[in-house]
Design an enzyme around this catalytic site. Structure first.
Site, PDB file in Angstrom:
ATOM      1  N   LYS A 231       0.839  -1.207   0.000  1.00 23.43           N
ATOM      2  CA  LYS A 231       0.000   0.000   0.000  1.00 23.43           C
ATOM      3  C   LYS A 231       0.866   1.246   0.000  1.00 23.43           C
ATOM      4  O   LYS A 231       0.548   2.250  -0.660  1.00 23.43           O
ATOM      5  CB  LYS A 231      -0.938   0.000   1.212  1.00 23.43           C
ATOM      6  CG  LYS A 231      -1.842   1.248   1.304  1.00 23.43           C
ATOM      7  CD  LYS A 231      -2.727   1.422   0.078  1.00 23.43           C
ATOM      8  CE  LYS A 231      -3.519   2.728   0.086  1.00 23.43           C
ATOM      9  NZ  LYS A 231      -4.572   2.785   1.103  1.00 23.43           N
TER      10      LYS A 231
ATOM     11  N   LYS B 206      -0.088  11.784   5.402  1.00 21.95           N
ATOM     12  CA  LYS B 206       0.271  10.755   6.382  1.00 21.95           C
ATOM     13  C   LYS B 206       0.895   9.545   5.696  1.00 21.95           C
ATOM     14  O   LYS B 206       1.925   9.014   6.125  1.00 21.95           O
ATOM     15  CB  LYS B 206      -0.973  10.362   7.177  1.00 21.95           C
ATOM     16  CG  LYS B 206      -0.785   9.241   8.188  1.00 21.95           C
ATOM     17  CD  LYS B 206      -1.146   7.865   7.644  1.00 21.95           C
ATOM     18  CE  LYS B 206      -2.607   7.758   7.266  1.00 21.95           C
ATOM     19  NZ  LYS B 206      -2.967   6.369   6.803  1.00 21.95           N
TER      20      LYS B 206
END
Length: 292
Positions: free
Chosen positions: A171, A239
């Site tokens: 990811k 983030k």
């Protein structure tokens, strides 16, 4: 249905809400928990059940699916989850968190007799609504297979990529590519505008050639219209790029273009645009070009 499960969904936001709704439509018994009650009520209206706490949601569930913003959020619910989930239950964490945190939580779950896979997703809000998410899954082969009936209800591409934490590593790579592609599409659109070219016509032909990509397909129209309604917020991609740059540094891998895009995403956020869609990188290109 033979594969019906009782599935507790923790986190009913932009991604978790549609995923829970798709689980209901697939015939699962879904009980949801979210800090804001209106999200729980929305799930109930769609045929799910509501819970007032993490503990209430996970008690008795066959599967627990978490979809939360960041590593501390997942760690924050882990205590109640592991203390109240039944032995043998399966925890699917679909959040995007640090690979090392995913591996550590997997170990803690194993100690409690709870199976766990890390299964972050790609496809944004549209993919969550359509049930067409791409899901990269880390864990044992047995646990990944056990998770498939649930994952099949929310995604169309489900791939076991390795042991615990591997899903989060893949990811991170996904978020690196997505951010870089958005930045290049943003630059191309501003470039086209500066030359007076019809951007919609240009995107049509670009999307049909070697430059074709999902960002052109899903994001270009909004970028052309200046519509940055969040499907995936700048705050969250900022983030994620922090996860990427940290993990790359730990592995001794150079990501020069990725590091630049991480800085650009951080700059966009610092300008107060953290709640906009990540395609708002176009705003920063316009500003750097003296157009804003």
């Amino acid at each position: 249905m033979s594969e019906q499960r009782t599935v507790a969904v923790i986190g009913l936001g932009i991604m978790g809400g549609p995923m829970a709704a798709n689980l209901v439509r697939a015939g699962h018994d879904v009980i949801g928990y979210n800090r804001s009650r209106e999200k729980v009520d929305a799930l109930v209206a769609q045929g799910g059940r509501g819970a007032g706490s993490v503990a209430e949601a996970v008690t008795g569930a066959d599967v627990v699916l978490t979809m939360l913003p960041d590593s501390p959020d997942v760690e924050g619910v882990a205590g109640d989850l592991l203390a109240n989930a039944r032995p043998g239950a399966l925890w699917i964490d679909a959040s995007t968190i640090r690979p090392d945190v995913a591996a550590r939580l997997n170990g803690a779950a194993t100690e409690r007799g709870i199976r766990m896979v890390d299964a972050p997703v790609s496809g944004g809000e549209a993919g969550a609504v359509e049930g067409s998410l791409s899901i990269m899954v880390g864990g044992t082969a047995e646990d990944v297979e056990a998770a498939r009936p649930v994952l099949d209800a929310v995604g169309s591409t489900i791939v076991h990529v390795g042991p615990a934490g591997s899903g989060q590593t893949v990811k991170a790579a996904n978020q690196l590519i997505v951010a870089g592609t958005i930045q290049l599409v943003a630059e191309a659109l501003v470039f086209l505008d500066a030359h007076g070219v019809d951007a919609e016509a240009a995107v049509e032909v670009l999307a049909g050639g070697l430059a074709g990509n999902r960002i052109l397909d899903r994001k270009a129209a909004g970028m052309i219209a200046g519509d940055y309604t969040p499907g995936f917020r700048v705050d969250l991609h900022h983030k994620d790029l922090g996860i990427v740059t940290s993990a790359a540094r730990e592995a001794g891998v150079a990501i020069p273009l990725g590091a630049v895009v991480a800085q650009l995403m951080g700059a966009l956020r610092a300008r107060g645009h953290g709640s906009l869609d990540h395609s708002a990188l176009r705003l920063l290109v316009e500003e750097l070009s003296g157009l804003k």
